[in-house]
Structure formats: structure tokens, C-alpha cells
Design an enzyme around this catalytic site. Structure first.
Site, mmCIF file in Angstrom:
data_model
loop_
_atom_site.group_PDB
_atom_site.id
_atom_site.type_symbol
_atom_site.label_atom_id
_atom_site.label_comp_id
_atom_site.label_asym_id
_atom_site.label_seq_id
_atom_site.Cartn_x
_atom_site.Cartn_y
_atom_site.Cartn_z
ATOM 1 N N TYR A 126 -1.289 48.566 8.374
ATOM 2 C CA TYR A 126 -2.415 47.679 8.042
ATOM 3 C C TYR A 126 -3.699 48.382 8.440
ATOM 4 O O TYR A 126 -3.786 48.984 9.515
ATOM 5 C CB TYR A 126 -2.256 46.323 8.745
ATOM 6 C CG TYR A 126 -1.046 45.585 8.214
ATOM 7 C CD1 TYR A 126 -1.038 45.090 6.913
ATOM 8 C CD2 TYR A 126 0.098 45.427 8.994
ATOM 9 C CE1 TYR A 126 0.085 44.445 6.402
ATOM 10 C CE2 TYR A 126 1.227 44.784 8.494
ATOM 11 C CZ TYR A 126 1.200 44.308 7.195
ATOM 12 O OH TYR A 126 2.323 43.680 6.689
ATOM 13 N N ARG A 127 -4.698 48.329 7.561
ATOM 14 C CA ARG A 127 -5.884 49.161 7.729
ATOM 15 C C ARG A 127 -7.142 48.484 7.180
ATOM 16 O O ARG A 127 -7.077 47.593 6.324
ATOM 17 C CB ARG A 127 -5.676 50.505 7.027
ATOM 18 C CG ARG A 127 -5.349 50.375 5.546
ATOM 19 C CD ARG A 127 -4.857 51.707 4.980
ATOM 20 N NE ARG A 127 -4.534 51.616 3.558
ATOM 21 C CZ ARG A 127 -3.343 51.295 3.077
ATOM 22 N NH1 ARG A 127 -2.353 51.015 3.919
ATOM 23 N NH2 ARG A 127 -3.116 51.240 1.782
ATOM 24 N N HIS A 167 8.990 50.320 7.725
ATOM 25 C CA HIS A 167 7.643 50.891 7.818
ATOM 26 C C HIS A 167 6.617 49.788 7.590
ATOM 27 O O HIS A 167 6.824 48.894 6.769
ATOM 28 C CB HIS A 167 7.466 51.977 6.750
ATOM 29 C CG HIS A 167 6.031 52.307 6.453
ATOM 30 N ND1 HIS A 167 5.347 51.752 5.392
ATOM 31 C CD2 HIS A 167 5.150 53.118 7.080
ATOM 32 C CE1 HIS A 167 4.112 52.221 5.376
ATOM 33 N NE2 HIS A 167 3.957 53.047 6.390
ATOM 34 N N SER A 173 -0.082 51.918 12.097
ATOM 35 C CA SER A 173 1.000 52.370 11.235
ATOM 36 C C SER A 173 2.267 52.558 12.050
ATOM 37 O O SER A 173 2.217 52.939 13.210
ATOM 38 C CB SER A 173 0.610 53.678 10.560
ATOM 39 O OG SER A 173 1.586 54.066 9.621
ATOM 40 N N GLY A 213 -9.061 65.848 7.823
ATOM 41 C CA GLY A 213 -8.922 66.529 9.110
ATOM 42 C C GLY A 213 -8.326 65.649 10.178
ATOM 43 O O GLY A 213 -8.695 65.747 11.349
ATOM 44 N N GLY A 214 -7.403 64.770 9.811
ATOM 45 C CA GLY A 214 -6.793 63.856 10.768
ATOM 46 C C GLY A 214 -5.898 64.574 11.766
ATOM 47 O O GLY A 214 -5.606 65.764 11.643
ATOM 48 N N ARG A 215 -5.447 63.838 12.753
ATOM 49 C CA ARG A 215 -4.591 64.390 13.806
ATOM 50 C C ARG A 215 -3.198 64.671 13.244
ATOM 51 O O ARG A 215 -2.481 63.756 12.834
ATOM 52 C CB ARG A 215 -4.506 63.398 14.963
ATOM 53 C CG ARG A 215 -3.697 63.904 16.153
ATOM 54 C CD ARG A 215 -3.665 62.855 17.259
ATOM 55 N NE ARG A 215 -3.063 63.376 18.469
ATOM 56 C CZ ARG A 215 -1.918 62.936 18.988
ATOM 57 N NH1 ARG A 215 -1.253 61.969 18.387
ATOM 58 N NH2 ARG A 215 -1.448 63.459 20.104
ATOM 59 N N GLU A 246 -0.347 65.502 14.568
ATOM 60 C CA GLU A 246 0.790 64.872 15.236
ATOM 61 C C GLU A 246 0.921 63.398 14.849
ATOM 62 O O GLU A 246 1.995 62.812 14.994
ATOM 63 C CB GLU A 246 0.660 65.008 16.748
ATOM 64 C CG GLU A 246 0.688 66.444 17.245
ATOM 65 C CD GLU A 246 1.951 67.181 16.828
ATOM 66 O OE1 GLU A 246 3.042 66.603 16.973
ATOM 67 O OE2 GLU A 246 1.850 68.315 16.339
#
Length: 399
Positions: free
Chosen positions: A212-213, A209, A195, A357-359, A361
Site C-alpha cells: 500500500y502506497r 504479498h 510492502s 535509485g532506491g535501496r 536490499e
């Protein structure tokens, strides 16, 4: 809190009356999100001027909204391992695709950031790697205070975990073919994504922006998603023809129906519903793409990732030295305010990242360093600013 501090002021804001307020919001430099690239969590304080600085680094208010869904765990900064994919982590699935996707995204991250450094010519990307307690991790690359970009970041995430059904709903539009939650009420998942957001200084240079995932969940369910979009402060027909034309060329190589379908999807997805306008001037957006062989879709996503700089770089090169006025700069900051509104209210990756619960930052990603909200501001009819508003309210066909 703003009202409390304003009441403590020793001098009036405007002849003793608070008639209007312009807030310039300055967000701490945080890099691209887990899967889509935006999120929030900030506190407000009122200085003695009519401008207020907003810092994202001091609070984590957004996490209070999702603590029922996840147990918050702190990530650990580490040396980047050769691979973040481990067969023993996450749901059973297509392990070769996981490794192939991770490798492709790693290479794209390096290639894109090296190209952006050359265009900027002023500073380098800072890099840090991190591991997630539940499995996986990522690598953030951040450029701050460059000659051209105030802020640019490209973030790689390869993560495992379990998500609540509402987090799954945030991650996908699919109504059917969803996995059933386990005994704990959650769904095991794997996700790999790259991202990016880039905010230039010059108002004649647009923000860009992309994301891709690749997703997998329990039960062998998988899909690809992503897209690339552009957010200018002013309409330049030739720029939009180049940007959209570049995306269409890649899409047409794989399926002639892709560009019109995904362009329309972007116009719908990036709409700020409460404003009745789009965040920018679109691009492409797709999700839940699983209608053909995964290797075929992987090839499409790889070509798009390799086309990011081709679509965006020439526009920056064209406008990086353009002269601009203070009024044009203020308009750019107001359009950044719209960018923030979309990312905080509607962005799917923000919601998913927080609910899993991702990071933080990395989730608090595409908020610009500075933005502006001006009360009841409407551009004069016939001006370039009014033309931009019209293009956001009535999406145009550029190619």
C-alpha cells in the site's frame, strides 16, 4: 557463464549428454521493495550437481540498466527517526497526509510482524533502519528460517527524490495529469509505502504479498495504490473464498464497486504474459486512485492494511501442519519460479525502485530463497497441479 563452468566439469551430467537441467535458484534474503516489493540483481554459478545456486548478494547487475536515469548513492543504516517526513524535502504538497500515511504504515508494520511472529512461533523479525541521501528512508523487518516461513519481510519506505519520465511511467498507469519535468528533465516526487512478501515452507501454505502506497509529484498531483494477492501451489476453494471474501468485505464498506473492479485489475496486472497465466490466484490491485477526497481513500487503505493478517493468517493456521510429499514440494518450487519471472520482468515497483535509485536490499524483495525451473514441464491432466494451472489461465470468481 553456466556453459563455461559446465564445460569445466570432470564428470558427465547424464551419461555424457546434457539432456535436461533442473536449476534450483537460491536468492539471498532481501526484504520488501520500495513500493511494490520485488526486484533483482544476481549472478549465476554452476556447481558439480545438476542444481545451480543463484546468489543475489554477490552482484548488482540490475543497476547497470538504470544508471542513465539515476546517480547511485549508498544508503546509510541509522537509528529510526520519529518521522521521515520533512517539509523542506520533496515537492510542495499535502504534508499532513504524508505524516498521517507514514504513521499509519509504521503502526501496520509493527502490528503485522508481531502477528506473524506469533503464528510462526520459531523466530523473530530482524529490524534495520536506513536513510536515503536524496531524502527519506525506511525500516526493514525480516524473518528468516522460521518454523513456518522460510522468508518473510515487511518493509517501510518514505522517500523523496527526482525521477526521470520513464520512471514516472513505471510508477503509474495514468496517461493524463502528469507533471512536466523540470530543467534537469526529472520530476520531484514523494512516496510512502509498506510492502510485504511471505514464503512459507509447506507447499500447502500459500505465499502472500501486499503493498500500500501514497505518491505525490510536482504540481500538486497525488494518488494512492496497492493491493493484496495470494499465490498458492494448490487450489483450496475454501481458502480462496476466505481470502477474497475478506478483501471484498473491506472493499464493500467503502464502495461496492471496488472489489469487482480491483479483483479484475489484479487478474490483469499479475499476469505473466509470456506464460499466459497469472502469478497466483489474485486478490485486489489498484493504482492512480485519486477520484475522491484523499482522507476517504486514506481510510480505505488503512482498513486494508489492518486486514492483512485477517485475510491470510487463518489459511496458514489451517495448513501449517499438513503433510506433503517431495513431489508437492518440487511443484511449490516451480510455482515460485513463476513468481520470480513476474517480479523480474513485469513488476512496476521493481522498475520504479531501480530507476529512482532506491535501496537495493529493499527493492530485491520478494524473490524466494529457493525456486525451481524444470524444462518443458506440464502437469498430468486431472491432477491438482493441472487444476492450479487452469485457475491461473482462467481466473475464477471466488466470492
Amino acid at each position: 557463464r553456466i556453459v563455461q563452468l559446465a564445460n569445466q566439469r570432470t564428470e558427465p551430467l547424464h551419461s555424457g549428454w546434457l539432456t535436461t537441467m533442473k536449476i534450483i535458484a537460491s536468492f539471498s534474503l532481501i526484504v520488501p521493495a520500495l513500493l511494490s516489493g520485488t526486484a533483482y540483481g544476481f549472478g549465476l554459478g554452476m556447481p558439480t550437481s545438476a542444481a545451480a545456486s543463484v546468489s543475489a548478494s554477490n552482484t548488482r547487475l540490475a543497476m547497470s540498466a538504470v544508471t542513465d536515469d539515476v546517480e547511485t548513492k549508498k544508503e546509510t543504516e541509522v537509528e529510526m527517526p520519529e518521522s521521515l517526513v520533512r517539509d523542506e524535502d520533496g515537492p510542495d504538497g499535502n504534508y499532513p497526509m504524508r505524516r498521517k500515511m507514514e504513521q499509519m504504515l509504521r503502526e501496520a508494520q509493527i502490528s503485522i510482524t508481531e502477528s506473524i511472529e506469533k503464528i510462526d512461533g520459531g523466530t523473530k523479525f530482524r529490524e534495520d533502519a536506513w536513510l536515503r541521501p536524496d531524502g527519506g528512508g525506511g525500516r526493514s523487518r525480516v524473518l528468516a528460517d522460521g518454523k513456518i516461513w522460510e522468508k518473510a519481510g515487511v518493509n517501510l519506505s518514505v522517500v523523496y527524490g527526482s525521477m526521470a519520465p520513464q520512471a514516472l511511467a513505471a510508477a503509474t498507469e495514468r496517461s493524463g495529469n502528469r507533471p512536466e519535468p523540470g530543467p534537469d528533465g526529472k520530476v520531484p516526487f514523494f512516496a510512502a509505502g509498506l510492502s510485504c512478501v511471505m514464503h512459507p515452507r509447506n507447499p500447502k501454505c500459500p505465499t502472500m504479498h501486499f503493498n500500500y502506497r501514497y505518491f505525490e509529484t510536482d504540481g500538486g498531483i497525488w494518488w494512492f495504490g496497492g493491493g493484496q494477492d495470494i499465490t498458492p501451489a494448490y487450489v483450496d476453494e475454501d481458502d480462496m473464498k476466505h481470502f477474497h471474501g475478506s478483501l471484498k468485505e473491506v472493499c464493500d464498506k467503502h464502495d461496492p464497486e471496488y472489489y469487482p473492479k480491483f479483483k479484475k485489475w489484479a487478474d490483469e496486472y499479475f499476469k505473466i504474459q509470456h506464460r499466459g497465466e497469472t502469478r497466483g490466484l489474485g486478490g485486489i490491485f489498484f493504482d492512480d486512485l485519486d477520484d475522491r477526497d484523499p482522507d476517504e481513500i486514506f481510510g480505505f487503505v488503512k482498513d486494508l492494511s489492518n486486514n492483512v493478517v485477517n485475510a491470510y493468517g487463518p489459511i496458514i493456521e489451517k495448513h501449517k501442519d499438513d503433510e506433503f510429499t517431495q513431489k508437492e514440494k518440487e511443484w511449490q518450487l516451480m510455482r515460485r519460479g513463476r513468481y520470480v519471472e513476474f517480479n523480474l520482468v513485469y513488476d512496476r515497483g521493481t522498475i520504479f525502485g531501480l530507476k529512482t535509485g532506491g535501496r537495493i536490499e529493499s527493492i530485491l524483495m520478494s524473490l524466494p530463497e529457493t525456486a525451481r525451473w524444470e524444462y518443458d514441464m506440464h502437469p498430468e491432466p486431472g491432477t491438482p497441479e493441472a487444476d492450479l494451472i487452469d485457475a491461473t489461465k482462467n481466473p475464477r470468481e471466488w466470492v
